[in-house]
Structure formats: structure tokens, C-alpha cells
Design a protein around this motif. Structure first.
Motif, PDB file in Angstrom:
ATOM      1  N   MET A 142       0.816  -1.198   0.000  1.00 52.22           N
ATOM      2  CA  MET A 142       0.000   0.000   0.000  1.00 52.22           C
ATOM      3  C   MET A 142       0.856   1.257   0.000  1.00 52.22           C
ATOM      4  SD  MET A 142      -3.160   0.305  -0.224  1.00 52.22           S
ATOM      5  CE  MET A 142      -4.599   1.190   0.122  1.00 52.22           C
ATOM      6  N   ALA A 143       2.007   1.193   0.656  1.00 52.24           N
ATOM      7  CA  ALA A 143       2.890   2.363   0.690  1.00 52.24           C
ATOM      8  C   ALA A 143       3.414   2.682  -0.698  1.00 52.24           C
ATOM      9  CB  ALA A 143       4.052   2.120   1.648  1.00 52.24           C
ATOM     10  N   GLY A 144       3.623   1.640  -1.519  1.00 54.23           N
ATOM     11  CA  GLY A 144       4.101   1.846  -2.884  1.00 54.23           C
ATOM     12  C   GLY A 144       3.093   2.620  -3.713  1.00 54.23           C
ATOM     13  N   ALA A 145       1.810   2.307  -3.558  1.00 55.43           N
ATOM     14  CA  ALA A 145       0.757   3.006  -4.292  1.00 55.43           C
ATOM     15  C   ALA A 145       0.655   4.462  -3.843  1.00 55.43           C
ATOM     16  CB  ALA A 145      -0.578   2.301  -4.099  1.00 55.43           C
ATOM     17  N   ALA A 146       0.791   4.691  -2.543  1.00 56.64           N
ATOM     18  CA  ALA A 146       0.743   6.057  -2.020  1.00 56.64           C
ATOM     19  C   ALA A 146       1.928   6.855  -2.537  1.00 56.64           C
ATOM     20  CB  ALA A 146       0.728   6.041  -0.498  1.00 56.64           C
ATOM     21  N   ASN A 147       3.100   6.214  -2.584  1.00 59.31           N
ATOM     22  CA  ASN A 147       4.291   6.882  -3.097  1.00 59.31           C
ATOM     23  C   ASN A 147       4.136   7.212  -4.577  1.00 59.31           C
ATOM     24  OD1 ASN A 147       6.941   7.916  -2.958  1.00 59.31           O
ATOM     25  ND2 ASN A 147       7.741   6.004  -3.794  1.00 59.31           N
ATOM     26  N   LEU A 148       3.584   6.285  -5.345  1.00 57.91           N
ATOM     27  CA  LEU A 148       3.356   6.506  -6.765  1.00 57.91           C
ATOM     28  C   LEU A 148       2.392   7.660  -6.990  1.00 57.91           C
ATOM     29  CD1 LEU A 148       4.004   5.564  -9.615  1.00 57.91           C
ATOM     30  CD2 LEU A 148       2.126   3.938  -9.430  1.00 57.91           C
ATOM     31  N   ASN A 149       1.343   7.727  -6.189  1.00 58.37           N
ATOM     32  CA  ASN A 149       0.392   8.835  -6.292  1.00 58.37           C
ATOM     33  C   ASN A 149       1.053  10.168  -5.951  1.00 58.37           C
ATOM     34  OD1 ASN A 149      -1.784   7.319  -7.165  1.00 58.37           O
ATOM     35  ND2 ASN A 149      -2.540   6.944  -5.090  1.00 58.37           N
ATOM     36  N   ALA A 150       1.919  10.168  -4.953  1.00 59.81           N
ATOM     37  CA  ALA A 150       2.623  11.394  -4.570  1.00 59.81           C
ATOM     38  C   ALA A 150       3.546  11.852  -5.694  1.00 59.81           C
ATOM     39  CB  ALA A 150       3.416  11.170  -3.286  1.00 59.81           C
ATOM     40  N   VAL A 151       4.212  10.912  -6.354  1.00 63.88           N
ATOM     41  CA  VAL A 151       5.097  11.242  -7.472  1.00 63.88           C
ATOM     42  C   VAL A 151       4.285  11.823  -8.619  1.00 63.88           C
ATOM     43  CG1 VAL A 151       6.616  10.261  -9.243  1.00 63.88           C
ATOM     44  CG2 VAL A 151       6.892   9.591  -6.854  1.00 63.88           C
ATOM     45  N   ARG A 152       3.157  11.201  -8.921  1.00 70.24           N
ATOM     46  CA  ARG A 152       2.288  11.705 -10.006  1.00 70.24           C
ATOM     47  C   ARG A 152       1.793  13.112  -9.691  1.00 70.24           C
ATOM     48  NH1 ARG A 152      -0.950   6.243 -10.903  1.00 70.24           N
ATOM     49  NH2 ARG A 152       0.465   5.274 -12.394  1.00 70.24           N
ATOM     50  N   GLU A 153       1.372  13.319  -8.464  1.00 71.05           N
ATOM     51  CA  GLU A 153       0.899  14.652  -8.062  1.00 71.05           C
ATOM     52  C   GLU A 153       2.007  15.685  -8.196  1.00 71.05           C
ATOM     53  OE1 GLU A 153      -1.271  15.669  -4.419  1.00 71.05           O
ATOM     54  OE2 GLU A 153      -2.080  13.629  -4.500  1.00 71.05           O
ATOM     55  N   THR A 154       3.188  15.329  -7.756  1.00 70.85           N
ATOM     56  CA  THR A 154       4.325  16.236  -7.846  1.00 70.85           C
ATOM     57  C   THR A 154       4.634  16.576  -9.295  1.00 70.85           C
ATOM     58  OG1 THR A 154       5.272  15.369  -5.802  1.00 70.85           O
ATOM     59  CG2 THR A 154       6.779  16.534  -7.284  1.00 70.85           C
ATOM     60  N   MET A 155       4.635  15.566 -10.157  1.00 74.60           N
ATOM     61  CA  MET A 155       4.921  15.810 -11.571  1.00 74.60           C
ATOM     62  C   MET A 155       3.816  16.651 -12.214  1.00 74.60           C
ATOM     63  SD  MET A 155       7.889  14.842 -12.253  1.00 74.60           S
ATOM     64  CE  MET A 155       7.795  15.224 -13.986  1.00 74.60           C
ATOM     65  N   ASP A 156       2.579  16.429 -11.817  1.00 74.59           N
ATOM     66  CA  ASP A 156       1.477  17.246 -12.344  1.00 74.59           C
ATOM     67  C   ASP A 156       1.655  18.717 -11.949  1.00 74.59           C
ATOM     68  OD1 ASP A 156       0.279  15.086 -13.578  1.00 74.59           O
ATOM     69  OD2 ASP A 156      -1.193  14.754 -11.980  1.00 74.59           O
ATOM     70  N   VAL A 157       2.043  18.947 -10.703  1.00 72.90           N
ATOM     71  CA  VAL A 157       2.271  20.317 -10.230  1.00 72.90           C
ATOM     72  C   VAL A 157       3.448  20.937 -10.978  1.00 72.90           C
ATOM     73  CG1 VAL A 157       3.003  21.701  -8.250  1.00 72.90           C
ATOM     74  CG2 VAL A 157       1.233  19.965  -7.963  1.00 72.90           C
ATOM     75  N   LEU A 158       4.532  20.173 -11.130  1.00 75.72           N
ATOM     76  CA  LEU A 158       5.692  20.687 -11.858  1.00 75.72           C
ATOM     77  C   LEU A 158       5.346  20.993 -13.313  1.00 75.72           C
ATOM     78  CD1 LEU A 158       8.586  18.458 -10.492  1.00 75.72           C
ATOM     79  CD2 LEU A 158       8.199  20.891 -10.066  1.00 75.72           C
ATOM     80  N   LEU A 159       4.527  20.152 -13.933  1.00 76.54           N
ATOM     81  CA  LEU A 159       4.117  20.404 -15.314  1.00 76.54           C
ATOM     82  C   LEU A 159       3.274  21.672 -15.408  1.00 76.54           C
ATOM     83  CD1 LEU A 159       4.188  19.453 -18.238  1.00 76.54           C
ATOM     84  CD2 LEU A 159       2.129  18.112 -17.766  1.00 76.54           C
ATOM     85  N   GLU A 160       2.402  21.881 -14.448  1.00 72.76           N
ATOM     86  CA  GLU A 160       1.588  23.098 -14.447  1.00 72.76           C
ATOM     87  C   GLU A 160       2.466  24.333 -14.273  1.00 72.76           C
ATOM     88  OE1 GLU A 160      -1.608  25.456 -14.992  1.00 72.76           O
ATOM     89  OE2 GLU A 160      -1.505  23.296 -15.304  1.00 72.76           O
TER      90      GLU A 160
END
Length: 71
Positions: free
Chosen positions: A1-19
Motif C-alpha cells: 500500500m505504501a508503494g501506491a501512495a508513493n506513486l500517487n505522490a510522485v504523479r501529483e508532484t509531476m502534475d504540479v511541476l508540469l503546471e
């Protein structure tokens, strides 16, 4: 479960950086931005990376211009 949470955090971070990248009109797509982030994480100087990207864009534009003028 921690892996999925980490993956979501990475995606969110990349989305913010892209914006942020889009707001700053960098012209970087998600793949290019991701590569830049990974390079910075590996210790590449961000200012040097920026300079290289600018020079590559200039060279690409010059090549396209010369290619169009010879056609």
C-alpha cells in the motif's frame, strides 16, 4: 500500500511541476520535464541544464531555418 501512495505522490508532484512549467512557458512536455527532474535528482546543475536546453533549441531552430531556405 505504501508503494501506491508513493506513486500517487510522485504523479501529483509531476502534475504540479508540469503546471508550473506551463505557466512559465518553458515548452517542456511531461516526458522532457521528467527527464530534467531525474537529471537534477542525479546532481546535474539546473542552471547548466537550462543553458543546454536553450542552446539545443537555438540549434534546432537554426537547422529548421536553413532546411527551409534550401527547399
Amino acid at each position: 500500500m505504501a508503494g501506491a501512495a508513493n506513486l500517487n505522490a510522485v504523479r501529483e508532484t509531476m502534475d504540479v511541476l508540469l503546471e508550473i512549467s506551463r505557466l512559465l512557458n518553458t515548452g517542456l512536455d511531461m516526458e522532457s520535464l521528467s527527464i530534467c527532474v531525474r537529471l537534477c535528482e542525479q546532481g546535474i546543475n539546473p542552471e547548466a541544464l537550462s543553458s543546454v536546453i536553450k542552446e539545443l533549441r537555438k540549434a534546432s531552430d537554426a537547422f529548421k531555418t536553413s532546411e527551409n531556405s534550401t527547399s
